[in-house]
Design an enzyme around this catalytic site. Structure first.
Site, PDB file in Angstrom:
ATOM      1  CE1 TYR A   1     -20.682  -9.981  -8.032  1.00  0.00           C
ATOM      2  CE2 TYR A   1     -22.415 -10.604 -10.109  1.00  0.00           C
ATOM      3  CZ  TYR A   1     -20.986  -9.670  -9.480  1.00  0.00           C
ATOM      4  OH  TYR A   1     -20.181  -9.588 -10.301  1.00  0.00           O
TER       5      TYR A   1
ATOM      6  CD  GLU B   1     -20.977  -5.462  -5.846  1.00  0.00           C
ATOM      7  OE1 GLU B   1     -22.939  -5.710  -6.226  1.00  0.00           O
ATOM      8  OE2 GLU B   1     -20.164  -5.486  -6.944  1.00  0.00           O
TER       9      GLU B   1
ATOM     10  CG  ASP C   1       1.075  -9.746   6.018  1.00  0.00           C
ATOM     11  OD1 ASP C   1       0.490 -10.778   5.599  1.00  0.00           O
ATOM     12  OD2 ASP C   1       1.208  -9.946   5.042  1.00  0.00           O
TER      13      ASP C   1
ATOM     14  CB  THR D   1      -3.578 -16.442   3.668  1.00  0.00           C
ATOM     15  OG1 THR D   1      -2.607 -16.384   4.347  1.00  0.00           O
ATOM     16  CG2 THR D   1      -2.231 -14.539   2.264  1.00  0.00           C
TER      17      THR D   1
ATOM     18  CE  LYS E   1       0.598 -17.927   2.537  1.00  0.00           C
ATOM     19  NZ  LYS E   1      -0.175 -16.176   2.254  1.00  0.00           N
TER      20      LYS E   1
ATOM     21  NE  ARG F   1      -4.932 -21.018  -2.658  1.00  0.00           N
ATOM     22  CZ  ARG F   1      -3.368 -21.108  -2.498  1.00  0.00           C
ATOM     23  NH1 ARG F   1      -2.681 -19.529  -2.130  1.00  0.00           N
ATOM     24  NH2 ARG F   1      -2.923 -21.911  -1.770  1.00  0.00           N
TER      25      ARG F   1
HETATM   26  N1  DSN Z   1       2.709 -16.537  -1.937  1.00  0.00           N
HETATM   27  C1  DSN Z   1       2.648 -16.943  -0.124  1.00  0.00           C
HETATM   28  C2  DSN Z   1       3.937 -17.429   0.164  1.00  0.00           C
HETATM   29  O1  DSN Z   1       4.597 -18.206   0.066  1.00  0.00           O
HETATM   30  O2  DSN Z   1       4.870 -17.159   1.184  1.00  0.00           O
HETATM   31  C3  DSN Z   1       3.162 -14.768  -0.177  1.00  0.00           C
HETATM   32  O3  DSN Z   1       1.967 -14.254   0.020  1.00  0.00           O
END
Ligand code: DSN
Length: 410
Positions: free
Chosen positions: A50, A52, A196, A222, A225, A231
């Protein structure tokens, strides 16, 4: 593996998923394969801790080692994204990063302006089904007939609605974002500007897509990707906005950070700082171009006519089958995609009139542009011959042979 002995049902499902990822061709634009090092960090004892708070200012003892990890993750993230001023690497996902930015920047009831979901936007950009559309008054801009963001309409809506915050970025938009133009619109109406970059983060980090840093007040992403990490999410802000952003992440929207994931983010950022990551991103783009060109030659209509990035949207509005049918037909030959709404969508989000196709994962396993053309042909064959069982089997065999030539990294 002791899971196989102690919990065989879970072990078996995990093994089946490993085989699926190895044998099938992954074209979901938001997925990728992480390295063995990233997986090792994810499976580490850091999950037990933990922590925080932030490095040096925690609410729990024993944080001296996770502090090292989080400090390195932050400094690598700031090096990777030139022009960034501050970052919080704790958001569990892109949705959490966006929720934290909204909490930091807005009051309930404030107006936000983002890209419409069926035009490529994301649920967290003001969908009525998401907290962003329930807590804030959401209005949306769209793409024009040519499939590009309609900046004139963005300006008109912004002048009329006076949003407190303008959200840019998308889940299914194949073209570059013009953050210079958005900055001018935001300045004219006194709005906060957010990008974003969940989808294009890897391209931004390698200067293969325009950067929002220096133009946007906040940037979220994120990490899994095009960035090819674990993730998760992270949120950047201008230096003077970081204190508010940090409080909005914790305690505003999250509890304890996932320190094993933060370690994996740090490992992935180091990988992304290697020169080979630039080569990888260039190949992602080359493969997308090759695939888009071949799909067009085969008579498929792409939203906006092509792509500037790692993804394309095949518009099936005029086809005798839906996006859902296409996803299933491609699944039968071992090609994984997702059905996707297209501009002027007439079907429900569960059926849709399009599919989204992306090149990050196939490029990680080493497919080149000639093979990307071959993949476009396999997609076209699988859709056109979907009722011919023998031909479907032949396409499936070709997909699996292609995948067998290109092992996944871990
Ligand atoms: N689920 C993601 C995507 O496939 O683009 C976006 O959150």
């Amino acid at each position: 593996m002791s899971i196989a002995k102690n919990d065989p049902v879970i072990a078996e499902a995990m093994e089946s998923e490993r085989v699926r990822q190895r044998e099938d061709l992954e074209l979901i634009a938001s997925e990728n394969y992480v390295s063995a090092d990233v997986l090792e960090a994810l499976g580490s004892v850091l999950t037990n801790k933990y922590a925080e708070g932030l490095p040096g200012k925690r609410y729990y003892g024993g944080c001296q080692f996770v502090d090292i990890v989080e400090d390195i993750a932050r400094s690598r993230a700031l090096t990777l994204f030139k022009g960034s001023e501050g970052v919080n690497v704790q958001p569990h996902s892109g949705a959490q990063a966006n929720a934290a930015v909204y909490l930091a920047a807005l009051k309930p009831g404030d107006t936000i302006l983002g890209l419409d979901l069926s035009n490529g936007g994301h649920l967290t950009h003001g969908s009525p089904a998401n907290s962003s559309g329930k807590l804030y008054k959401a209005v949306h801009y769209k793409v024009n007939e040519g499939g590009h963001i309609d900046l004139d309409s963005v300006r008109d809506i912004a002048r009329r609605e006076r949003p407190r915050l303008i959200m840019t970025g998308a889940s299914a938009y194949p073209r570059h974002w013009d953050w210079v133009a958005f900055r001018a619109i935001a300045d004219e109406v006194g709005a906060i500007l957010v990008a974003d970059i969940a989808h294009v983060a890897g391209l931004v980090a390698t200067d293969l897509h325009p950067t929002p840093f220096g133009l946007c007040d906040y940037v979220t992403t994120t990490t899994h990707k095009t960035l090819r990490g674990p993730r998760g999410g992270m949120a950047f802000a201008r230096a003077d906005l970081m204190k508010g952003l940090n409080s909005a992440v914790f305690p505003g929207t999250q509890g304890g950070p996932l320190m094993h994931v933060i370690a994996a983010k740090a490992v992935a950022f180091r990988e992304a700082l290697e020169p080979s990551f630039v080569d990888y991103q260039r190949q992602v783009l080359a493969n997308a171009q090759a695939m888009a060109t071949r799909l067009s030659e085969r008579g498929f209509r792409l939203v906006s006519g092509g792509t500037d990035n790692h993804l394309m949207l095949i518009d099936l509005s005029d086809a005798p089958y839906s996006g859902k049918d296409a996803e299933a037909a491609l699944g039968r030959v071992g090609i994984t995609v997702n059905k996707n709404t297209v501009p002027n969508e007439k079907r429900s989000p569960f059926v849709t009139s399009g599919i989204r196709v992306g090149t990050p994962a196939m490029t990680t396993r080493g497919l080149d542009a000639a093979e990307a053309r071959q993949v476009a042909d396999l997609i076209a064959d699988a859709l056109e011959l979907r009722d011919d069982t023998a031909r479907v089997e032949a396409v499936r065999a070709e997909v699996h042979a292609l995948c067998a030539r290109h092992p996944v990294p871990a």
